[in-house]
Design an enzyme around this catalytic site. Structure first.
Site, mmCIF file in Angstrom:
data_model
loop_
_atom_site.group_PDB
_atom_site.id
_atom_site.type_symbol
_atom_site.label_atom_id
_atom_site.label_comp_id
_atom_site.label_asym_id
_atom_site.label_seq_id
_atom_site.Cartn_x
_atom_site.Cartn_y
_atom_site.Cartn_z
ATOM 1 N N SER A 81 -5.889 -10.565 -11.401
ATOM 2 C CA SER A 81 -4.631 -10.266 -12.088
ATOM 3 C C SER A 81 -4.825 -10.006 -13.579
ATOM 4 C CB SER A 81 -3.646 -11.424 -11.907
ATOM 5 O OG SER A 81 -2.466 -11.180 -12.647
ATOM 6 N N SER A 95 -2.089 -9.840 -15.510
ATOM 7 C CA SER A 95 -0.893 -10.385 -16.166
ATOM 8 C C SER A 95 -1.224 -11.335 -17.318
ATOM 9 C CB SER A 95 -0.008 -11.089 -15.140
ATOM 10 O OG SER A 95 0.591 -10.156 -14.266
ATOM 11 N N LYS A 112 5.794 -12.785 -2.292
ATOM 12 C CA LYS A 112 7.043 -12.262 -2.842
ATOM 13 C C LYS A 112 8.259 -12.489 -1.943
ATOM 14 C CE LYS A 112 5.011 -8.803 -5.907
ATOM 15 N NZ LYS A 112 5.081 -7.421 -6.400
ATOM 16 N N ASN A 119 9.576 -11.478 -7.615
ATOM 17 C CA ASN A 119 8.288 -11.426 -8.314
ATOM 18 C C ASN A 119 8.297 -12.253 -9.595
ATOM 19 O OD1 ASN A 119 9.776 -9.729 -10.088
ATOM 20 N ND2 ASN A 119 7.922 -8.605 -10.620
ATOM 21 N N ASP A 166 10.198 -5.688 -10.415
ATOM 22 C CA ASP A 166 9.315 -4.614 -9.960
ATOM 23 C C ASP A 166 10.009 -3.254 -9.955
ATOM 24 O OD1 ASP A 166 6.923 -5.963 -9.583
ATOM 25 O OD2 ASP A 166 7.380 -6.525 -7.514
ATOM 26 N N GLY A 169 2.575 1.423 2.824
ATOM 27 C CA GLY A 169 2.844 -0.012 2.848
ATOM 28 C C GLY A 169 4.319 -0.321 3.044
ATOM 29 N N GLY A 184 6.456 -6.578 0.105
ATOM 30 C CA GLY A 184 7.405 -6.900 -0.951
ATOM 31 C C GLY A 184 7.473 -5.851 -2.040
ATOM 32 N N ILE A 217 -0.203 1.270 -7.263
ATOM 33 C CA ILE A 217 0.142 0.041 -7.957
ATOM 34 C C ILE A 217 -1.010 -0.961 -7.992
ATOM 35 C CG2 ILE A 217 2.543 0.379 -7.264
ATOM 36 C CD1 ILE A 217 2.233 -2.183 -5.555
ATOM 37 N N GLY A 262 -1.631 1.289 -11.781
ATOM 38 C CA GLY A 262 -0.883 0.060 -11.584
ATOM 39 C C GLY A 262 -0.600 -0.685 -12.863
ATOM 40 N N GLN A 311 7.096 -4.191 -15.631
ATOM 41 C CA GLN A 311 7.787 -5.338 -15.033
ATOM 42 C C GLN A 311 7.557 -6.606 -15.838
ATOM 43 O OE1 GLN A 311 6.583 -8.221 -13.363
ATOM 44 N NE2 GLN A 311 4.421 -7.764 -13.713
#
Length: 272
Positions: A16, A18, A68, A89, A105, A125, A128, A211, A234, A241
């Site tokens: 990640s 983030s 999610k 999320n 998201d 896909g 979530g 993403i 992504g 987000q």
């Protein structure tokens, strides 16, 4: 007093980006706080939330695959947007320990597309993240969506739920030429199987959007760029987000005028 903190949870989670995004914003704004990552398996999700609920320093968490949808019944409340999407999320803890779920998201997905409207979309896909994308596409007036997924029943149910015209087909099947191709699956992610060839059904002026963030330059995006197609990675959605989540966690909007520097730092490997 312990400084406030938030984190991202998922399984896996080491990949990640983030923490790099939120830590950059905390640094730039001079805020006291931190943002980390926590590996949480499906079996540990309930225990994790129970423990964090009693931690006054914990402001909340971002939620990534595969939690999610599974996180929703474990929360005290879920906002209307997340309810419609059917996935959360972002979890925010209030001062009394209540947990509220949000979904950032959908706006994060739309942000890098700059308001462009797409008539025909191919979506890979049906998890979530796909739900958030479909909600955004429905609101934007998309005319046709082809969902490629292993479970065709699940894909057909999503089209019906979001009021979209389209088709559910196996992965790699022939579909109408798309203005936008979006991969919301884990395929192509580090350690996961590759996507089959998909670009023959993308319009010459189309956009390819993946993403996946590990690797950031997926094989799908590399092949699309070689064909001269517009690509969106992504990280663009992740930053979009994260903007909304950061404000909920730390009470300030992030310095988005520094996005270019943020991307340089992440792509250079700093803080990832």
């Amino acid at each position: 007093m312990t400084s406030p903190y938030a984190e991202v949870i998922g399984d896996p989670i080491a990949q990640s980006k983030s923490p790099a995004i939120h830590s950059f914003w905390l640094e730039r704004l001079g805020l006291s706080g931190r943002y980390g990552r926590c590996h949480v398996t499906q079996g540990d999700l309930s225990r994790y939330l129970h423990e964090r609920r009693s931690d006054a320093a914990w402001r909340g968490c971002n939620v990534t695959m595969p939690h999610k949808q599974e996180v929703m019944p474990l929360l005290d409340s879920v906002d209307s947007v997340a309810k419609r999407i059917g996935a959360v999320n972002t979890v925010v803890r209030t001062s009394d320990g209540a947990l509220t779920g949000y979904n950032t998201d959908a706006p994060g997905f739309l942000e890098p597309l700059g308001g462009r409207r797409f008539e025909t979309v191919t979506l890979i896909g049906a998890g979530g993240a796909a739900r958030a994308v479909l909600a955004a596409l429905a609101d934007a007036g998309t005319a046709w969506v082809s969902i490629q997924n292993r479970s065709l029943d699940k894909a057909e149910a999503l089209l019906s739920e979001f009021g979209l015209k389209g088709s559910a087909v196996p992965l790699g099947a022939s579909v109408p030429q798309a203005d936008l191709l979006v991969n919301t699956s884990a395929l192509g992610m580090t350690g996961q199987p590759a996507l089959p060839p998909l670009l023959n059904h993308v319009a010459a002026d189309g956009v390819v959007y993946d993403i996946v963030t590990s690797p950031l330059h997926t094989v799908l995006l590399q092949d699309a760029a070689e064909r001269g197609l517009t690509v969106v990675d992504g990280l663009a959605m992740l930053i979009g987000q994260a903007d909304h989540a950061f404000a909920r966690f730390f009470g300030m909007r992030p310095p988005r005028h520094e996005d270019a520097e943020l991307r340089r730092r992440i792509l250079g490997g700093s803080g990832v």
